[in-house]
Design a protein around this motif. Sequence first.
Motif, PDB file in Angstrom:
ATOM      1  N   LYS A 199      78.380  20.973  18.490  1.00  0.00           N
ATOM      2  CA  LYS A 199      78.047  21.845  19.620  1.00  0.00           C
ATOM      3  C   LYS A 199      79.258  22.645  20.095  1.00  0.00           C
ATOM      4  N   LEU A 200      80.447  22.195  19.739  1.00  0.00           N
ATOM      5  CA  LEU A 200      81.660  22.926  20.118  1.00  0.00           C
ATOM      6  C   LEU A 200      81.721  24.307  19.486  1.00  0.00           C
ATOM      7  N   ILE A 201      81.034  24.498  18.366  1.00  0.00           N
ATOM      8  CA  ILE A 201      81.137  25.769  17.632  1.00  0.00           C
ATOM      9  C   ILE A 201      79.782  26.464  17.491  1.00  0.00           C
ATOM     10  N   ASP A 202      78.834  26.129  18.362  1.00  0.00           N
ATOM     11  CA  ASP A 202      77.518  26.764  18.256  1.00  0.00           C
ATOM     12  C   ASP A 202      77.458  28.126  18.929  1.00  0.00           C
ATOM     13  N   GLY A 203      78.565  28.546  19.566  1.00  0.00           N
ATOM     14  CA  GLY A 203      78.635  29.880  20.163  1.00  0.00           C
ATOM     15  C   GLY A 203      78.084  29.984  21.565  1.00  0.00           C
ATOM     16  N   ASN A 250      82.845  22.277  26.374  1.00  0.00           N
ATOM     17  CA  ASN A 250      81.686  23.124  26.081  1.00  0.00           C
ATOM     18  C   ASN A 250      81.817  23.824  24.739  1.00  0.00           C
ATOM     19  N   GLY A 251      83.019  24.340  24.453  1.00  0.00           N
ATOM     20  CA  GLY A 251      83.159  25.143  23.246  1.00  0.00           C
ATOM     21  C   GLY A 251      84.591  25.279  22.782  1.00  0.00           C
ATOM     22  N   LEU A 252      84.727  25.748  21.543  1.00  0.00           N
ATOM     23  CA  LEU A 252      86.030  25.908  20.909  1.00  0.00           C
ATOM     24  C   LEU A 252      85.974  27.088  19.946  1.00  0.00           C
ATOM     25  N   GLU A 253      86.980  27.974  20.020  1.00  0.00           N
ATOM     26  CA  GLU A 253      87.112  29.083  19.077  1.00  0.00           C
ATOM     27  C   GLU A 253      88.556  29.171  18.617  1.00  0.00           C
TER      28      GLU A 253
END
Length: 217
Positions: A145-149, A104-107
């Motif tokens: 999309k991994l970094i769209d928040g 879903n995501g990455l930070e």
Amino acid sequence: WNYNKNQKDARRGIKRCRVLIDGKDYSPSSGQIFRRGPGKSEIDFGQIIRFKHPDLYLSVARESVRITGYSQATFYVPPVLPVGYVLRIELHETWGDPYYVGLNGLEIYDQENKLIPLSPTNVTAIPHSVRVFSDCKDDVRTPDKLIDGVNDCSDSSHMWLAPFQSPEDGHAEATKIIVTFDVPVIISYVKIWNYSKTPARGARGIMIFLDDSLMYS
């Protein structure tokens, strides 16, 4: 763009140099550092050299450390924070799906525990996404999309999905996410949101590298 014939010969690329314009040296005092080529052509590995804050290269380089040989653990805190140009996350196992893997995501956070800003040009994946299939050319589940928040959701328009491949299954390489930086960055920790739309497609076994040095397994 540094020398990039293959992964082995990428060692022939330039690591440090001096840049002069009309005879004036615009390099940091320790020299201008060039990022090593990845040895692959699937990603745009061009590096932007900025001369506005040359001391950044020197100050970060002084804190650098090469980290190798970490043992497997659920959580691991390195004794010295790693620094580098290229973060690579290899996905070696899913939660059950043999064909696809996603997140879903990455930070990524720096030495002051501040979120490092990323743009779509910083992030890619190999394989890129399910768009590699001819019938999925318009699929929205791409690496940006991994970094769209938007991470805590079940909306596929905010997720990344790609074919799953692993050396354990006979493939040459694992599915991987690659994040590149134009200047060396110090990394304190990484936050990952697993694939929530279809949990079986989430990543289970991962390895994280910085400039080819293993940080977590």
